[in-house]
Design an enzyme around this catalytic site. Structure first.
Site, mmCIF file in Angstrom:
data_model
loop_
_atom_site.group_PDB
_atom_site.id
_atom_site.type_symbol
_atom_site.label_atom_id
_atom_site.label_comp_id
_atom_site.label_asym_id
_atom_site.label_seq_id
_atom_site.Cartn_x
_atom_site.Cartn_y
_atom_site.Cartn_z
ATOM 1 N N SER A 237 41.456 15.131 52.087
ATOM 2 C CA SER A 237 42.578 15.841 51.587
ATOM 3 C C SER A 237 43.010 15.376 50.324
ATOM 4 C CB SER A 237 43.738 15.300 52.625
ATOM 5 O OG SER A 237 44.139 13.847 52.409
ATOM 6 N N ASP A 238 43.956 16.488 49.597
ATOM 7 C CA ASP A 238 44.409 15.866 48.402
ATOM 8 C C ASP A 238 45.469 14.744 48.836
ATOM 9 O OD1 ASP A 238 45.182 15.538 45.762
ATOM 10 O OD2 ASP A 238 45.410 17.740 45.723
ATOM 11 N N CYS A 239 45.819 14.156 47.956
ATOM 12 C CA CYS A 239 46.593 12.658 48.156
ATOM 13 C C CYS A 239 47.949 13.080 48.856
ATOM 14 C CB CYS A 239 46.704 11.970 47.035
ATOM 15 S SG CYS A 239 44.946 11.353 46.668
#
Length: 694
Positions: A237-239
């Site tokens: 996932s993006d953060c």
């Protein structure tokens, strides 16, 4: 080590873990499992244009600047150096027991999103607005990062999947709506090509696409990525993006439900902390141990491919002395020189290295290191700003340097000083024979979710295609007092200098964020030590161009492929100090061949380009579609026969349902040093060669 061997090793390790241990490994900061001899590992590392955020490293031109080289081989060499320096650091980090963030071998790069709108602040992190250019350079970058040895040299990651390009302020809750035609013609090709080229990681985006959060997208992740493209690497996932699933998208109600829906839809690793709720999801029967195991095996396959569990780790002989070393600096300078795009030259440049007149270097980027670095950067052992480079090259000149203005805000001076500096910049220009106006932005103005809003920027996205007003004021006043003005524009996007400055300037160079050696590269081009050869990876629009809404993800009216009206400087455009002639072009159905001759008076590198155009198609097609690039270095009078392998993928038409089909109209190929549009033809005074294919 083959993938099968790595997968077997991963399965054997994961089989020894409890369910709770497996779940703990799906967080980016994976803890140690001491009883199995497994060290902690932090997956988060950055390497978009150099090893980032972890001490000294070579800081190459930012990604958009790499794109301006139009040179896949050069981009591959840059990426190879990045992974070399990554291994050099990793070897010492392991030796001294440092497993912290930004210390691993999993680089979350490249960003292969399409720079669809010139206002997007993160466009600097991309390879530009063209799916072909992005796919081609992205693939070269990935192969350089991962290497071709028995083990991965490092792991690359294509991001942000998919349909992601602003606005920054709304990214955590935004729904990007893309029809199937645009999805498969524009937004997905670079991901498809890099997946099929062997990238080991894919990062999901923050936003929703067509209603579903990207990090839990049943269609994009499950159907397209895993089934159709057969991607067997890991998805991260993006953060903070999995937190967004319940907190901003309101797709589910709880943290456990967000963790469950992401895991079930093939997101293996969480950058963030929402996967700490996997244990709750497991206890609530929202996920199965089998689903946990699959994710754990995928990420442990990557760790095995990196050689973490070998008795003698691969690439352990790469020494710490490789960091920003002499040979890497030489490559960096070459890359910086090739990324510079000369937009205008009234026969004024080159000056010659023996030029001895007075030079004023004026502007907020005259002495700026941040404008060399861009964002997602490391820290070079030496930075050469524009003023530094000019001092180093023009040793016979008297050099005056003034900041002249801030990037955006203009104030009256106060007790601490350094606020209103315009008069000082104008004063220097009035005393000079030549003024180099070093204008533009840095990542505090355009960038990732900066969190502030003013009259020019909204959370890192631009509100205007012109310069900020205070720089415009400085530039216009400098033009009033100095006849010979050269503009060096440093930013990651399209900016119009305005009629007065653009028309007055003798020359204009778009320098992007050109890396630690950028100032020396600029000076070398000014002096004529090298000929400029960069090409625009984006369209430069007129400042008052009527752009569609930033929120609109339809491609109509955007980029060179669907622009309405004329560009100021078109995609693919760039001037040189020499000239090249094309003749005898032919196409056999797979390979286009052409003869190129350097007809000028200086050695140079030509960035040859092939475009396809379609007429009478049954579906909407681009004005032109880039489908071939080649960097060709020729001495004066030298001729070369150049071949382009044309991938049939790029000369298909995409239908309304997203299918790629043979066009039922006419296909033509154009080959030359620029796009075959009318503006490029007029600016450069020549036309591309045309071949009718069908």
């Amino acid at each position: 080590m083959t993938k099968e061997q790595a997968r077997a090793k991963a399965k054997a390790l994961v089989a020894q873990m409890t369910a709770e241990e497996k779940m703990s490994q799906l967080l980016y900061n994976s803890p140690a499992i001491e009883r199995l001899g497994i060290q902690e590992y932090n997956w988060w590392n950055e390497g978009a244009h150099g090893v980032a955020r972890a001490g000294t490293a070579t800081v190459f031109p930012h990604t958009i600047a790499m794109a301006a080289t139009f040179d896949p081989e050069l981009v591959n060499k840059i990426a190879d150096v990045i992974s070399t320096e990554g291994r050099a650091k990793y070897n010492k980090h392991v030796k001294f027991g440092d497993y912290d963030i930004f210390k691993g071998l999993t680089f979350w790069a490249p960003n292969i999103n399409i720079f669809r709108d010139p206002r997007w602040g993160r466009g600097q992190e991309t390879f530009g607005e063209c799916p072909y250019l992005t796919a081609t350079l992205g693939t070269s970058f990935i192969k350089g990062i991962q290497g071709d040895g028995e083990f991965l040299k490092a792991s690359a990651c294509s991001k942000h999947y998919a349909v992601h390009s602003g606005p920054e302020a709304d990214r955590h809750g935004f729904d990007a709506i893309a029809n199937p035609h645009d999805l498969f013609e524009t937004y997905l090709p670079a991901f498809e090509k890099t997946v099929k080229a062997g990238v080991t990681g894919v990062m999901g985006a923050y936003n929703r696409t067509n209603g579903e959060p990207c990090c839990a997208h049943s269609y994009l992740l499950g159907e397209i990525l895993r089934k159709q493209w057969e991607f067997d690497g890991y998805v991260v996932s993006d953060c903070g993006a999995i937190k967004d699933i319940y907190s901003d998208h309101h797709f589910v109600e709880t943290k456990a439900e967000a963790a469950a829906v992401a895991l079930k839809n093939s997101c293996d690793l969480n950058c963030g902390e929402t996967y700490s709720a996997l244990i709750d999801a497991y206890e609530q029967d929202l996920i199965t141990e089998e689903e946990i195991t699959v994710a754990a095996e995928r990420i442990y396959t990557i760790r095995a491919l990196l050689g973490e569990f070998e008795d003698v780790r691969p690439y352990s002989d790469i020494g710490f002395d490789k960091l920003d070393c002499k040979e890497h600096k030489e490559l960096n300078l070459k890359a910086s020189e090739q990324c510079l795009v000369m937009l205008k030259n009234e026969g004024f440049l080159p000056l010659g290295k023996d030029y001895s007149g007075k030079i004023a270097v004026v502007g907020p980027n005259a002495l700026s290191v941040t404008a060399l670095e861009g964002n997602y950067n490391g820290y070079a052992s030496e930075n050469l700003t524009v003023a530094d480079g000019i001092r180093r090259v023009f040793t016979e000149s008297h050099i005056m340097v003034e900041k002249g203005s801030n990037y955006c805000d203009e104030f009256t001076n106060h007790w601490s000083g350094f606020q209103n500096m315009i008069s000082d910049g104008v004063a220097a220009a009035s005393e000079a024979d030549i003024t180099v106006l070093a204008l533009g932005l840095d990542c505090s103005i355009e960038g990732e979710d900066t969190g502030f809003d003013n009259d020019y920027t909204a959370c890192g996205d631009k509100k205007s295609l012109y310069l900020p007003k205070t720089q415009q004021k400085l530039a216009e006043r400098v033009c009033d007092v100095c006849d010979n003005v050269v503009v060096v524009l440093m930013c990651g996007s399209s900016i119009d200098l305005g009629d007065k400055v653009r028309n007055h300037a003798k020359a204009i160079i778009h320098a992007w964020y050109p890396g630690a050696m950028g100032g020396l590269a600029v000076a070398n081009v000014l002096a004529g030590k090298v000929s400029p050869c960069g090409r625009l990876p984006v369209t430069i629009y007129k400042g008052d161009h009527d752009l569609p809404s930033f929120l609109d993800y339809s491609m109509l009216g955007k980029t060179y492929r669907y622009i309405e009206g004329e560009a100021l400087y078109p995609f693919g455009y760039g001037l040189s100090y020499t000239s090249f002639a094309y003749e005898n072009a032919s196409f056999d159905g797979k390979t286009l061949t052409v003869e190129i001759t350097n007809t000028g008076k200086m050695k140079g590198i030509e960035k040859a380009q092939v475009y396809a155009s379609f007429t009478d198609s049954r579906t909407v097609t681009p004005h032109f579609q880039l489908c071939g690039i080649k960097a060709v270095e020729l001495n004066c009078g030298e001729k070369a026969t150049v071949s382009f392998d044309i991938d049939n993928y790029w000369i298909k038409a995409v239908t309304d349902d997203g299918s790629r089909v043979d066009p039922d109209g006419k296909i033509s190929l154009y080959v030359g040093g620029h796009q075959p549009d009318g503006v490029s033809n007029a600016l450069l005074g020549n036309e591309c060669l045309k071949i009718d294919v069908q």
